[in-house]
Design a protein around this motif. Structure first.
Motif, PDB file in Angstrom:
ATOM      1  N   THR A  41       0.854  -1.192   0.000  1.00 36.40           N
ATOM      2  CA  THR A  41       0.000   0.000   0.000  1.00 36.40           C
ATOM      3  C   THR A  41       0.889   1.240   0.000  1.00 36.40           C
ATOM      4  O   THR A  41       2.087   1.161   0.321  1.00 36.40           O
ATOM      5  CB  THR A  41      -0.908   0.032   1.247  1.00 36.40           C
ATOM      6  OG1 THR A  41      -0.077   0.001   2.420  1.00 36.40           O
ATOM      7  CG2 THR A  41      -1.863  -1.155   1.251  1.00 36.40           C
ATOM      8  N   PRO A  42       0.347   2.408  -0.352  1.00 34.41           N
ATOM      9  CA  PRO A  42       1.138   3.642  -0.276  1.00 34.41           C
ATOM     10  C   PRO A  42       1.646   3.897   1.143  1.00 34.41           C
ATOM     11  O   PRO A  42       1.047   3.465   2.135  1.00 34.41           O
ATOM     12  CB  PRO A  42       0.145   4.720  -0.722  1.00 34.41           C
ATOM     13  CG  PRO A  42      -0.857   3.995  -1.549  1.00 34.41           C
ATOM     14  CD  PRO A  42      -0.980   2.635  -0.940  1.00 34.41           C
ATOM     15  N   ASP A  43       2.774   4.589   1.216  1.00 38.09           N
ATOM     16  CA  ASP A  43       3.391   5.002   2.483  1.00 38.09           C
ATOM     17  C   ASP A  43       3.892   3.824   3.313  1.00 38.09           C
ATOM     18  O   ASP A  43       4.070   3.939   4.527  1.00 38.09           O
ATOM     19  CB  ASP A  43       2.417   5.855   3.319  1.00 38.09           C
ATOM     20  CG  ASP A  43       2.008   7.126   2.590  1.00 38.09           C
ATOM     21  OD1 ASP A  43       2.888   7.745   1.967  1.00 38.09           O
ATOM     22  OD2 ASP A  43       0.816   7.477   2.628  1.00 38.09           O
ATOM     23  N   THR A  44       4.083   2.679   2.687  1.00 37.32           N
ATOM     24  CA  THR A  44       4.748   1.556   3.345  1.00 37.32           C
ATOM     25  C   THR A  44       5.996   1.213   2.545  1.00 37.32           C
ATOM     26  O   THR A  44       6.150   1.627   1.396  1.00 37.32           O
ATOM     27  CB  THR A  44       3.832   0.329   3.443  1.00 37.32           C
ATOM     28  OG1 THR A  44       3.388  -0.028   2.124  1.00 37.32           O
ATOM     29  CG2 THR A  44       2.625   0.623   4.319  1.00 37.32           C
ATOM     30  N   ALA A  45       6.897   0.448   3.149  1.00 36.84           N
ATOM     31  CA  ALA A  45       8.202   0.200   2.537  1.00 36.84           C
ATOM     32  C   ALA A  45       8.200  -1.094   1.731  1.00 36.84           C
ATOM     33  O   ALA A  45       7.476  -2.044   2.046  1.00 36.84           O
ATOM     34  CB  ALA A  45       9.280   0.137   3.612  1.00 36.84           C
ATOM     35  N   TYR A  46       9.020  -1.114   0.681  1.00 32.83           N
ATOM     36  CA  TYR A  46       9.255  -2.363  -0.037  1.00 32.83           C
ATOM     37  C   TYR A  46      10.166  -3.247   0.802  1.00 32.83           C
ATOM     38  O   TYR A  46      10.800  -2.794   1.766  1.00 32.83           O
ATOM     39  CB  TYR A  46       9.870  -2.091  -1.411  1.00 32.83           C
ATOM     40  CG  TYR A  46      11.260  -1.509  -1.381  1.00 32.83           C
ATOM     41  CD1 TYR A  46      12.385  -2.324  -1.329  1.00 32.83           C
ATOM     42  CD2 TYR A  46      11.459  -0.129  -1.404  1.00 32.83           C
ATOM     43  CE1 TYR A  46      13.663  -1.798  -1.299  1.00 32.83           C
ATOM     44  CE2 TYR A  46      12.735   0.412  -1.380  1.00 32.83           C
ATOM     45  CZ  TYR A  46      13.827  -0.425  -1.328  1.00 32.83           C
ATOM     46  OH  TYR A  46      15.093   0.102  -1.292  1.00 32.83           O
ATOM     47  N   VAL A  47      10.257  -4.529   0.449  1.00 38.83           N
ATOM     48  CA  VAL A  47      11.023  -5.484   1.246  1.00 38.83           C
ATOM     49  C   VAL A  47      12.035  -6.191   0.353  1.00 38.83           C
ATOM     50  O   VAL A  47      11.690  -6.713  -0.713  1.00 38.83           O
ATOM     51  CB  VAL A  47      10.098  -6.530   1.911  1.00 38.83           C
ATOM     52  CG1 VAL A  47      10.920  -7.496   2.758  1.00 38.83           C
ATOM     53  CG2 VAL A  47       9.045  -5.839   2.761  1.00 38.83           C
ATOM     54  N   ASP A  48      13.285  -6.191   0.792  1.00 33.54           N
ATOM     55  CA  ASP A  48      14.346  -6.946   0.132  1.00 33.54           C
ATOM     56  C   ASP A  48      14.306  -8.374   0.676  1.00 33.54           C
ATOM     57  O   ASP A  48      14.537  -8.606   1.864  1.00 33.54           O
ATOM     58  CB  ASP A  48      15.693  -6.287   0.426  1.00 33.54           C
ATOM     59  CG  ASP A  48      16.852  -6.975  -0.282  1.00 33.54           C
ATOM     60  OD1 ASP A  48      16.637  -8.056  -0.864  1.00 33.54           O
ATOM     61  OD2 ASP A  48      17.976  -6.436  -0.242  1.00 33.54           O
ATOM     62  N   LEU A  49      13.986  -9.343  -0.184  1.00 32.16           N
ATOM     63  CA  LEU A  49      13.798 -10.729   0.251  1.00 32.16           C
ATOM     64  C   LEU A  49      15.056 -11.577   0.094  1.00 32.16           C
ATOM     65  O   LEU A  49      14.984 -12.797   0.263  1.00 32.16           O
ATOM     66  CB  LEU A  49      12.655 -11.371  -0.545  1.00 32.16           C
ATOM     67  CG  LEU A  49      11.280 -10.715  -0.403  1.00 32.16           C
ATOM     68  CD1 LEU A  49      10.264 -11.426  -1.286  1.00 32.16           C
ATOM     69  CD2 LEU A  49      10.821 -10.728   1.045  1.00 32.16           C
ATOM     70  N   ARG A  50      16.193 -10.984  -0.235  1.00 37.50           N
ATOM     71  CA  ARG A  50      17.414 -11.777  -0.366  1.00 37.50           C
ATOM     72  C   ARG A  50      17.710 -12.498   0.948  1.00 37.50           C
ATOM     73  O   ARG A  50      17.708 -11.886   2.019  1.00 37.50           O
ATOM     74  CB  ARG A  50      18.590 -10.883  -0.749  1.00 37.50           C
ATOM     75  CG  ARG A  50      18.586 -10.456  -2.206  1.00 37.50           C
ATOM     76  CD  ARG A  50      19.729  -9.518  -2.522  1.00 37.50           C
ATOM     77  NE  ARG A  50      19.585  -8.244  -1.809  1.00 37.50           N
ATOM     78  CZ  ARG A  50      20.452  -7.238  -1.901  1.00 37.50           C
ATOM     79  NH1 ARG A  50      21.522  -7.368  -2.660  1.00 37.50           N
ATOM     80  NH2 ARG A  50      20.247  -6.117  -1.235  1.00 37.50           N
ATOM     81  N   GLY A  51      17.951 -13.784   0.844  1.00 37.35           N
ATOM     82  CA  GLY A  51      18.226 -14.588   2.025  1.00 37.35           C
ATOM     83  C   GLY A  51      16.994 -15.160   2.692  1.00 37.35           C
ATOM     84  O   GLY A  51      17.109 -16.005   3.577  1.00 37.35           O
ATOM     85  N   LYS A  52      15.790 -14.733   2.278  1.00 35.53           N
ATOM     86  CA  LYS A  52      14.547 -15.210   2.901  1.00 35.53           C
ATOM     87  C   LYS A  52      13.942 -16.290   2.009  1.00 35.53           C
ATOM     88  O   LYS A  52      13.190 -16.013   1.080  1.00 35.53           O
ATOM     89  CB  LYS A  52      13.578 -14.047   3.099  1.00 35.53           C
ATOM     90  CG  LYS A  52      14.154 -12.953   4.000  1.00 35.53           C
ATOM     91  CD  LYS A  52      13.193 -11.785   4.154  1.00 35.53           C
ATOM     92  CE  LYS A  52      13.792 -10.703   5.051  1.00 35.53           C
ATOM     93  NZ  LYS A  52      12.889  -9.540   5.209  1.00 35.53           N
TER      94      LYS A  52
END
Length: 709
Positions: free
Chosen positions: A366-377
């Motif tokens: 949603t707007p105003d939330t952060a993207y997530v780097d999934l490297r290692g997950k």
């Protein structure tokens, strides 16, 4: 390391800017961390970028990827875009020079196809794409890639961009090897007239005479003119190019290592999963089950900070030898058919392209939330990878953009990944189901349905998979003496119909000249076209999920039109799932083109067809092909066959294989000549290569209908 684009700066803390009264101009920053990835931050006025909230989760390989969307108190929108290194168009053209016609056409066609999909899904976003701002890079580390990685700046003056004109101008740049869209005479010699005409018109009027859809069709026809049957195979194979055409990009000094469970043997061939997917479209459920189970085992060997399940970092180790890098027959095999199939994973440490991956980077929900780097997950990446393997995200061989409902994006070029991350309980159930599937013997009891937060795949053993073959009728149609029966006989032989029980074949000649039936009277049924029940019988047989091949006589269009017309053909396809695939022979005869057009007008309409270009009556001009070729058609070019040899084959009651194996007896004295046999063997191989796109379609349909042993 060298820079190929605008100044790269580290991300700075937000400060309140001062805007001039004349308006705000979007600010662009590019940066990357030592371990990657490459990112772009763009800042807009809020009133200009509110539409961006709707594009979160949309993924197009060649267009800007929005990772997050943030508002601030000063009326600004700050958006983070995932990108990858590339070389600007002017620098690339100056350094490389003119591109081959096939490469330039496929690059523009792919960009046009994605823009068409974006325009139908979100017109506001398409208005902010400027194709002339494109970069040249490598997609999935293998394919030459023309991409736009940021939105155009400015206000409403940018709206209503003429995309066809810009794409046609871009095509002129690539063909010329300079930023001048006027085609040089030395270049024009090698450009098919179907493409050269609109390029010349653009040069004189400044506007494209074609719509976006028409431009795509022209690019396909031009590509087919300079390659052999490209529209029946995979367009992406044209973008696996010689290093001479590689763009300059930011490179790393050391190649990342490969991690594998067992050492690779000398007999194994390695291919990236992305290359495999670009050819195969999608994986079937049993292949996905097998792949995910092996990924979990090998992922434990990869350092956590370098773990990526993006297809470019997954290598398939297959027990087969590839003849060339574009060996399509090698790529046609199913993963679960290899006895020693295994995988290797490459670390993504330092990879600059991971932010463009729908598997490794999860966009903000949603707007105003952060993207997530999934490297290692591992668990999170498994969920997203399983979705992309099913929805065709990396499958770029199709042409039909189709239509979409709800949040699904149209076509094979895009996907919507706006789903919540999978929870660990569901993934534990998934792991348990995968392990049970591979270790247990097949039973008639289905496995319990898993409650997965991502689109579930079928984890049944291979023997219990549902098999739903396509309902299809292949039908040769055209004027007499063009070689329809020869093509039908070759399909029968090369697709191994002799040993199939799920295929029905009919020779519909009413005059007794049954060249098709006589090679196998036991398998091929005679059913004259003047029989009132002929068409009903063909449809009834196809509805039983048997593949139907019917060889029609010449000049039977009026008879066929009494039962069929374009509306009925379309209705059968939409309501019953019955597909008609007419096979038309195009020769140099003056009547060939009018006959094909008349068949389409009276009977088949807009349904896809196979155009077999035959040189038996002389060379077929590109103008003749352009007049009848459509984007949905498959173009095949048959080799020239010696006239006396062709006549002897038509007169014979034996297949080519029987003649070569000495089983034809004294069918024709010519076949006892060892030179003729060798010529026939080479011609058979050429015919197989020419018909391979059609044979692949037939064999893939049969594989779906046949349980594995």
């Amino acid at each position: 390391m060298f820079r190929t684009r605008s100044e790269i700066v580290p991300p700075a803390p937000a400060t309140r800017p001062l805007f001039p009264d004349s308006g705000f101009k979007a600010r662009v920053e590019e940066f990357f961390a030592p371990d990657g990835p490459w990112l772009i931050k763009q800042t807009f006025e809020r009133r200009e970028a509110e539409w961006m909230t709707g594009i979160l989760g949309g993924y197009f390989p060649s267009l800007p990827r929005v990772l997050d969307y943030r508002r601030n108190e000063w009326g600004q929108i700050k958006t983070m875009l995932g990108t990858s290194p590339g070389e600007s168009l002017p620098e690339y053209c100056q350094r490389v020079g003119p591109l081959p016609v096939s490469i330039a056409c496929v690059l523009i066609w792919r960009l046009a196809a994605e823009l068409e999909a974006l325009e139908s899904w979100m017109p506001e976003a398409a208005e902010r794409i400027d194709p002339l701002m494109c970069q040249l890079g490598l997609w999935q580390q293998e394919f030459l890639h023309l991409f736009v990685d940021r939105f155009a700046q400015g206000t409403s003056s940018k709206r209503g961009v003429d995309l066809p004109s810009q794409l046609l101008k871009l095509c002129g740049f690539l063909l010329n090897g300079s930023m001048n869209p006027a085609i040089d005479n030395s270049v024009a010699v090698g450009v098919p007239s179907s493409l050269l005409t609109p390029l010349r018109q653009l040069q004189h009027t400044g506007k494209s005479p074609l719509t976006l859809k028409q431009l795509k069709g022209v690019l396909l026809v031009a590509t087919a003119d300079v390659t052999r049957g490209i529209r029946g195979t995979n367009l992406m194979s044209q973008l696996i190019v010689n290093p001479r055409w590689y763009p300059k990009t930011v490179s790393r000094e050391n190649q990342e290592p490969l991690y594998r469970k067992d050492p690779a043997g000398n007999h194994l061939s390695m291919v990236r999963l992305s290359r495999f997917l670009a050819h195969r479209n999608k994986l079937n459920p049993s292949e996905i089950t097998l792949l995910l189970s092996q990924l979990e085992e090998v992922a434990a060997l990869v350092p956590e900070e370098g773990l990526s399940l993006d297809p470019q970092h997954i290598f398939l180790q297959l027990p087969s030898q590839r003849e060339t890098v574009n060996d399509t027959k090698f790529l046609d095999a199913r993963l679960d058919s290899f006895p020693e199939f295994s995988i290797a994973l490459q670390s993504c440490s330092g990879c600059l392209t991971t932010a463009r991956s729908p598997v490794v980077f999860r966009e903000a929900p949603t707007p105003d939330t952060a993207y997530v780097d999934l490297r290692g997950k591992l668990d999170d990446q498994l969920g997203r990878l399983s979705q992309t393997l099913q929805d065709g995200t990396f499958s770029l061989s199709g042409y039909d953009m189709g239509s979409a409902s709800e949040k699904a994006l149209p076509g094979l070029f895009s996907c919507y990944l706006g789903v919540p991350p999978p929870d660990k309980k569901a993934l534990k159930s998934l792991k348990s189901a995968v392990g049970q599937t591979l270790s247990s013997t097949p039973t008639s009891t289905p496995l319990p349905q898993l409650d997965l937060p991502f689109p579930a795949f079928n984890s049944q053993p291979k023997a219990n998979l549902p098999h739903e073959p396509m309902k299809m009728i292949l039908i040769t149609a055209g004027s007499g003496g063009t070689g329809k029966s020869t093509v039908a006989r070759l399909i029968y032989e090369l697709a191994n119909f002799e040993n199939r029980d799920d295929v029905a074949m009919f020779d519909c000649d009413a005059l007794g000249n049954r060249d098709f039936q006589k090679i196998s009277p036991e398998k091929i049924e005679s059913m004259p076209i003047d029989n009132v029940d002929t068409m009903r019988r063909l449809v009834e047989t196809a509805m039983e999920r048997k593949l139907v091949l019917a060889d029609l006589p010449a000049s039977c269009q009026d008879v066929l039109a009494r039962d069929l017309n374009p509306d009925i053909i379309q209705s059968l396809r939409a309501d019953e799932g019955l597909h008609w695939l007419p096979i038309h022979l195009l020769t140099a005869k003056a009547a060939a083109v009018p006959a094909i057009n008349q068949w389409r007008t009276a009977v088949f309409g807009e349904c896809p067809s196979v155009i077999v270009v035959s040189m038996k009556d002389g060379p077929v001009t590109s103008d003749m092909l352009e007049e009848i070729a459509r984007p949905q058609d498959i173009i095949l070019r048959m080799p020239v066959l010696d006239q006396s040899l062709a006549s002897a084959l038509d007169a014979s009651s034996s297949s080519w294989a029987d003649i070569l194996d000495g089983k034809a007896g004294d069918a024709h004295r010519m076949f006892s000549n060892p030179l003729v046999k060798r010529q026939l063997r080479f011609k058979r191989k050429e015919c197989e290569d020419a018909l391979f796109p059609l044979l692949r379609l037939i064999v893939n349909n049969q594989q779906q209908s046949t349980p594995d042993e």
